[in-house]
Write an enzyme that holds these catalytic residues in place. Sequence first.
Site, PDB file in Angstrom:
ATOM      1  N   HIS A 111     -10.337   1.874   0.551  1.00 47.57           N
ATOM      2  CA  HIS A 111     -10.614   2.917   0.487  1.00 47.57           C
ATOM      3  C   HIS A 111     -10.698   3.455  -1.024  1.00 47.57           C
ATOM      4  CE1 HIS A 111      -9.491   4.723   4.768  1.00 47.57           C
ATOM      5  NE2 HIS A 111      -8.554   3.559   4.753  1.00 47.57           N
ATOM      6  N   HIS A 126      -3.775  -4.145   3.161  1.00 48.18           N
ATOM      7  CA  HIS A 126      -4.269  -3.853   3.793  1.00 48.18           C
ATOM      8  C   HIS A 126      -4.268  -3.141   5.688  1.00 48.18           C
ATOM      9  CE1 HIS A 126      -7.987  -2.178   5.905  1.00 48.18           C
ATOM     10  NE2 HIS A 126      -8.192  -2.892   6.571  1.00 48.18           N
ATOM     11  N   HIS A 182      -7.028  -7.911  -0.210  1.00 48.83           N
ATOM     12  CA  HIS A 182      -7.087  -6.830   0.195  1.00 48.83           C
ATOM     13  C   HIS A 182      -7.889  -7.341   1.987  1.00 48.83           C
ATOM     14  CE1 HIS A 182      -6.213  -2.722   0.918  1.00 48.83           C
ATOM     15  NE2 HIS A 182      -7.533  -1.783   1.712  1.00 48.83           N
ATOM     16  N   ASP A 224       0.495  -1.153   0.550  1.00 50.15           N
ATOM     17  CA  ASP A 224      -0.389   0.229  -0.332  1.00 50.15           C
ATOM     18  C   ASP A 224       1.303   1.186   0.058  1.00 50.15           C
ATOM     19  OD1 ASP A 224      -1.352  -2.357   1.225  1.00 50.15           O
ATOM     20  OD2 ASP A 224      -3.296  -1.307   1.181  1.00 50.15           O
ATOM     21  N   GLU A 278      -4.668   2.276  -3.081  1.00 53.40           N
ATOM     22  CA  GLU A 278      -5.796   2.866  -2.730  1.00 53.40           C
ATOM     23  C   GLU A 278      -5.393   4.217  -1.345  1.00 53.40           C
ATOM     24  OE1 GLU A 278      -8.297   0.690   0.462  1.00 53.40           O
ATOM     25  OE2 GLU A 278      -7.049   0.836   1.680  1.00 53.40           O
ATOM     26  N   ASN A 279      -4.260   4.372  -1.120  1.00 54.58           N
ATOM     27  CA  ASN A 279      -4.112   4.952   0.433  1.00 54.58           C
ATOM     28  C   ASN A 279      -3.060   6.226  -0.592  1.00 54.58           C
ATOM     29  OD1 ASN A 279      -5.744   4.132   2.710  1.00 54.58           O
ATOM     30  ND2 ASN A 279      -3.816   2.301   2.206  1.00 54.58           N
ATOM     31  N   HIS A 318      -1.241  -2.842   6.665  1.00 54.77           N
ATOM     32  CA  HIS A 318       0.085  -2.008   6.938  1.00 54.77           C
ATOM     33  C   HIS A 318       1.254  -2.553   7.589  1.00 54.77           C
ATOM     34  CE1 HIS A 318      -1.566   1.808   4.933  1.00 54.77           C
ATOM     35  NE2 HIS A 318      -2.544   0.680   4.519  1.00 54.77           N
TER      36      HIS A 318
END
Length: 268
Positions: free
Chosen positions: A68, A177, A152, A8, A39-40, A179
């Site tokens: 997200h 997801h 995810h 991520d 996604e982040n 992290h």
Amino acid sequence: MKLLFVGDIVGEPGRRVLRAILRKLRESRGIDVVIANGENSAGGAGITVNTAAEILQAGVDIITSGDHLWDQKEVVMLLQTESRFLRPLNYPPGTLGQGSAIWRDGSRTPPVAVLNLQGRTFMPPLENPFLCAKAEVPRLRQITPIIFVDMHAEATSEKIALARMLDGQVSAVVGTHTHVQTADEQIFPGGTAYLTDAGFTGPHESILGREIEPIIERFCANTPQKFGVASERILLQGVLIEINPQTGRALSIERISEPLPAPDVAQR
């Protein structure tokens, strides 16, 4: 062939380290294809047209996403126009975008299928990812034996269960997801590489990429806080997988954690 999956990407620091080292990493390690979860990437929440373009220009071939997905309004345009961007497959039929894609580079390198799924345990209620995978993987295998899955999800058990179900049918299942890069990289008996979480690409002097103090305050006082993206100890994290191009079976799996190079003293 060698496939790099980048965990991520969190905010500007994540995009910066990607720009700084990805192309050199591709060259030095002989990497054929790069997949990244983005996604982040926009301010630590969601993805935009510009941040997606920056990630692709840095050397990423396919971008995956997760819960997200909808945090930035312009993701709608991205879903409508960018074939290299995936949303989780297990959204209901008719949802904008696509949950899988085929990467080709026009050379002798075989095509690579990428499948994006989202878990349901402690996550928003989507369609069953297990049933979606059972339907989609056979379709992808008609095109190529090399299939990479970004699962995810929050629950480790859900990630492992999906990977065990797909062992021998896909080349790799890697979780995103949470992290936090896990140390359970392995190759299952059927030839599927597995890692519970690839970690994240961004600032690690943080709490999962966010500034430390506001999150501590949130836990202590239970009051609303702004969780800004942190800025220190920036790493590119992910996993490098070598795959037999004829069979699609994984040959090796290696966790990656590369720091952002310090600026040259003369340039400061």
